[in-house]
Design an enzyme around this catalytic site. Structure first.
Site, PDB file in Angstrom:
ATOM      1  N   CYS A 129       0.805  -1.221   0.000  1.00  0.00           N
ATOM      2  CA  CYS A 129       0.000   0.000   0.000  1.00  0.00           C
ATOM      3  C   CYS A 129       0.839   1.272   0.000  1.00  0.00           C
ATOM      4  CB  CYS A 129      -0.961  -0.016   1.178  1.00  0.00           C
ATOM      5  SG  CYS A 129      -2.158  -1.382   1.074  1.00  0.00           S
ATOM      6  N   VAL A 130       2.148   1.152   0.224  1.00  0.00           N
ATOM      7  CA  VAL A 130       3.054   2.284   0.028  1.00  0.00           C
ATOM      8  C   VAL A 130       3.670   2.213  -1.367  1.00  0.00           C
ATOM      9  CG1 VAL A 130       5.156   3.448   0.797  1.00  0.00           C
ATOM     10  CG2 VAL A 130       3.550   2.526   2.483  1.00  0.00           C
TER      11      VAL A 130
END
Length: 208
Positions: free
Chosen positions: A116-117
């Protein structure tokens, strides 16, 4: 390689992705409490320098929980965009919110680094954004997988930084009175020995 100019407060926006307790439980790359404290310092830095802030969460009702309260307390008025997919850049709400700021330099913080980063960072780079990853506000499942994700993003063109480096880069001159008090307070509260030193120097120069 062409040197990257230092950031000024009118250039970047902050994207906070999935800073949620349910995901923090899975962080094994470093101290979770320090990670949250660093993210709070980053959010305070964005406030102190009036950076636009975009926040997104995922699975907040079924597993991950809401944006962590310590972070939320710093940015209570910022809308939180809930999404379904891991890549925030594939969410129209997130991407449109970023585009509406008109800024092309993206500062990213989030969990988990492996997905998700790194996914939105890689996608934003592909769309022509300049991206800065605040590595000490990101956490991965293991130290190795976190490091590998950081390396992949850096190889793709992202710049690695820390919350303190970002704050000092935006301030750059302690005679800038409009942000002096806010920046100094963040350093004193969150920058460990450096903050202790600043508080000590202040008290020595202006005792009582």
């Amino acid at each position: 390689m062409t040197p990257i100019p230092l950031l000024t407060p009118d250039e970047p926006l902050l994207l906070i992705v999935d800073q949620q307790a349910g995901l923090a439980f899975g962080v094994g790359s470093g101290d979770r409490q320090l990670l949250v404290g660093n993210t709070v310092a980053l959010a305070k830095t964005a406030r102190a320098f009036n950076l636009p802030i975009v926040v997104s969460t995922s699975a907040s009702k079924v597993y991950s929980g809401p944006l962590m309260p310590m972070i939320r307390s710093v940015i209570p008025d910022v809308p939180v965009i809930e999404r379904r997919n891991m890549n925030a850049w594939e969410d129209d709400g997130v991407r449109n919110a970023v585009a509406k700021t008109g800024r092309r330099k993206l500062v990213v913080s989030g969990l988990l680094t492996e997905a998700c980063v790194s996914f939105p960072v890689l996608s934003a780079l592909a769309d022509g954004y300049e991206v800065f990853v605040v590595a000490d506000t990101c956490g991965g499942i293991t130290a190795e997988s976190h490091a590998l994700a950081l390396r992949r993003m850096e190889k793709a063109g992202a710049t690695m930084t820390s919350w303190l480096q970002l704050l000092l880069e935006l301030q750059r001159d302690w005679t800038r009175k409009e942000t002096y008090d806010g920046a100094r307070a963040i350093v004193e509260a969150h920058a460990g020995g450096y903050g202790i030193g600043l508080a000590y120097a202040r008290d020595m120069i202006h005792p009582g």
